[in-house]
Design a protein around this motif. Structure first.
Motif, mmCIF file in Angstrom:
data_model
loop_
_atom_site.group_PDB
_atom_site.id
_atom_site.type_symbol
_atom_site.label_atom_id
_atom_site.label_comp_id
_atom_site.label_asym_id
_atom_site.label_seq_id
_atom_site.Cartn_x
_atom_site.Cartn_y
_atom_site.Cartn_z
ATOM 1 N N LYS A 162 0.824 -1.225 0.000
ATOM 2 C CA LYS A 162 0.000 0.000 0.000
ATOM 3 C C LYS A 162 0.853 1.267 0.000
ATOM 4 N N ASP A 163 2.108 1.141 0.434
ATOM 5 C CA ASP A 163 3.017 2.284 0.447
ATOM 6 C C ASP A 163 3.804 2.412 -0.854
ATOM 7 N N VAL A 164 3.953 1.299 -1.559
ATOM 8 C CA VAL A 164 4.773 1.265 -2.770
ATOM 9 C C VAL A 164 3.967 1.437 -4.047
ATOM 10 N N LEU A 165 2.931 0.635 -4.201
ATOM 11 C CA LEU A 165 2.263 0.541 -5.507
ATOM 12 C C LEU A 165 1.575 1.833 -5.965
ATOM 13 N N PRO A 166 0.858 2.562 -5.106
ATOM 14 C CA PRO A 166 0.264 3.827 -5.587
ATOM 15 C C PRO A 166 1.317 4.816 -6.078
ATOM 16 N N LYS A 167 2.450 4.912 -5.382
ATOM 17 C CA LYS A 167 3.525 5.813 -5.808
ATOM 18 C C LYS A 167 4.149 5.327 -7.114
ATOM 19 N N LEU A 168 4.306 4.027 -7.218
ATOM 20 C CA LEU A 168 4.890 3.462 -8.429
ATOM 21 C C LEU A 168 3.952 3.653 -9.619
ATOM 22 N N ARG A 169 2.657 3.604 -9.360
ATOM 23 C CA ARG A 169 1.667 3.828 -10.414
ATOM 24 C C ARG A 169 1.848 5.217 -11.038
ATOM 25 N N GLU A 170 2.088 6.216 -10.204
ATOM 26 C CA GLU A 170 2.272 7.575 -10.717
ATOM 27 C C GLU A 170 3.525 7.672 -11.586
ATOM 28 N N GLU A 171 4.578 6.986 -11.183
ATOM 29 C CA GLU A 171 5.809 6.986 -11.971
ATOM 30 C C GLU A 171 5.620 6.265 -13.299
ATOM 31 N N TYR A 172 4.956 5.119 -13.255
ATOM 32 C CA TYR A 172 4.738 4.358 -14.490
ATOM 33 C C TYR A 172 3.788 5.092 -15.441
ATOM 34 N N LYS A 173 2.882 5.880 -14.895
ATOM 35 C CA LYS A 173 1.975 6.680 -15.734
ATOM 36 C C LYS A 173 2.766 7.622 -16.628
ATOM 37 N N VAL A 174 3.791 8.227 -16.059
ATOM 38 C CA VAL A 174 4.631 9.172 -16.811
ATOM 39 C C VAL A 174 5.256 8.484 -18.022
ATOM 40 N N HIS A 175 5.622 7.225 -17.850
ATOM 41 C CA HIS A 175 6.276 6.464 -18.920
ATOM 42 C C HIS A 175 5.279 5.640 -19.749
ATOM 43 N N LYS A 176 3.977 5.802 -19.438
ATOM 44 C CA LYS A 176 2.910 5.077 -20.151
ATOM 45 C C LYS A 176 3.095 3.562 -20.068
ATOM 46 N N VAL A 177 3.478 3.084 -18.880
ATOM 47 C CA VAL A 177 3.648 1.650 -18.654
ATOM 48 C C VAL A 177 2.309 1.063 -18.200
ATOM 49 N N ALA B 83 8.228 -4.472 -23.906
ATOM 50 C CA ALA B 83 7.285 -3.390 -24.189
ATOM 51 C C ALA B 83 6.932 -2.702 -22.872
ATOM 52 N N PRO B 84 6.286 -1.528 -22.911
ATOM 53 C CA PRO B 84 5.905 -0.832 -21.684
ATOM 54 C C PRO B 84 4.712 -1.494 -20.986
ATOM 55 N N ILE B 85 4.902 -2.718 -20.570
ATOM 56 C CA ILE B 85 3.903 -3.508 -19.843
ATOM 57 C C ILE B 85 4.636 -4.220 -18.716
ATOM 58 N N ILE B 86 4.005 -4.293 -17.542
ATOM 59 C CA ILE B 86 4.615 -5.015 -16.433
ATOM 60 C C ILE B 86 3.550 -5.807 -15.681
ATOM 61 N N SER B 87 3.883 -7.024 -15.281
ATOM 62 C CA SER B 87 2.985 -7.816 -14.450
ATOM 63 C C SER B 87 3.374 -7.625 -12.988
ATOM 64 N N ILE B 88 2.369 -7.625 -12.114
ATOM 65 C CA ILE B 88 2.607 -7.348 -10.692
ATOM 66 C C ILE B 88 1.857 -8.363 -9.840
ATOM 67 N N LYS B 89 2.532 -8.822 -8.790
ATOM 68 C CA LYS B 89 1.868 -9.716 -7.835
ATOM 69 C C LYS B 89 2.280 -9.332 -6.428
ATOM 70 N N ILE B 90 1.299 -9.243 -5.543
ATOM 71 C CA ILE B 90 1.560 -9.020 -4.127
ATOM 72 C C ILE B 90 1.751 -10.389 -3.476
ATOM 73 N N VAL B 91 2.871 -10.557 -2.786
ATOM 74 C CA VAL B 91 3.182 -11.838 -2.156
ATOM 75 C C VAL B 91 3.286 -11.659 -0.650
ATOM 76 N N ALA B 92 3.177 -12.755 0.073
ATOM 77 C CA ALA B 92 3.183 -12.683 1.533
ATOM 78 C C ALA B 92 4.544 -12.285 2.076
ATOM 79 N N ASP B 93 5.596 -12.863 1.513
ATOM 80 C CA ASP B 93 6.934 -12.660 2.076
ATOM 81 C C ASP B 93 7.994 -13.137 1.092
ATOM 82 N N VAL B 94 9.244 -13.173 1.560
ATOM 83 C CA VAL B 94 10.351 -13.578 0.700
ATOM 84 C C VAL B 94 10.222 -15.038 0.273
ATOM 85 N N ASP B 95 9.604 -15.876 1.113
ATOM 86 C CA ASP B 95 9.395 -17.286 0.740
ATOM 87 C C ASP B 95 8.564 -17.393 -0.526
ATOM 88 N N GLU B 96 7.426 -16.697 -0.536
ATOM 89 C CA GLU B 96 6.545 -16.753 -1.710
ATOM 90 C C GLU B 96 7.205 -16.095 -2.918
#
Length: 208
Positions: A62-77, A106-119
């Protein structure tokens, strides 16, 4: 037919897919993580060490992805994510199983939220092309575990996947990159393609 095989017998070093991952751990520096995630994805889209799949620890998402979304928007990812990602970030397209296996180039990225380093490690070893995978963390033990357990030709800590390059590794001009283990693995320079011949000159010498 003479009975001879039509298949070549020349050994080949394969230059294959770069489905590269970055895992942002819950012990990561958020500002540095965003900077690395943007660079790894957008510095050049068409290279085999470009970031294609982002994993984020649930506790920090919740602290990372919204901020990252704004950055990726600039690059049209375009962001394609799991259900949890879609709930946190507006405009994320649902990711399919195929997305997690894809080298987009291409300017596309897949994202997954995982529980921890194990996952994260399990996901990478299941979906990675064993090219380059990186972890963002300030936890030394987790970093060392990631280095040991991720089975890829380049594994990094707190660095962009874009560093996986023969020139950056000091090998000179890169001829290719191998995800195999024999005989060369990782970026290959001229020395990696060079075989050796040992010559011994004697005058009746014997080994004692």
């Amino acid at each position: 037919m003479s009975g001879k095989s039509n298949d070549a017998k020349v050994p080949v070093i394969k230059h294959l897919d770069g489905n590269c991952h970055l895992y942002i751990d819950d012990k990561a520096d958020i500002e540095k993580s965003i900077m690395v995630a943007v660079n790894a994805k957008t510095q050049r889209y068409g290279t085999c060490c470009t970031l294609e799949s982002l994993l984020v620890a649930d506790a920090i998402a919740k602290d990372v992805l919204p901020k990252l979304r704004e950055e990726y928007k600039v690059h049209k990812v375009e962001m394609r994510g799991c259900e949890k990602t879609q709930l946190l970030v507006e405009g994320v397209i649902p990711a399919s199983e195929e997305d997690y296996e894809t080298e987009y180039l291409a300017p596309i990225i897949s994202i997954k939220i995982v529980a921890d380093v194990d996952e994260a490690i399990q996901h990478i070893n299941d979906y990675s092309s064993q090219h380059t995978d990186s972890i963002m963390t300030q936890d030394h033990n987790r970093a060392q575990r990631f280095l040991r357990e991720v089975d890829s030709s380049s594994v990094m800590v707190n660095a962009s996947t874009r560093f996986a390059d023969g020139f950056e590794y000091g090998l000179g001009a890169e001829i290719g990159i191998s995800t195999d283990k024999l005989h060369a693995r990782g970026p290959v320079g001229l020395e990696g393609l060079t075989s050796q011949k040992f010559i011994v000159l004697g005058d009746g010498h014997i080994r004692q």
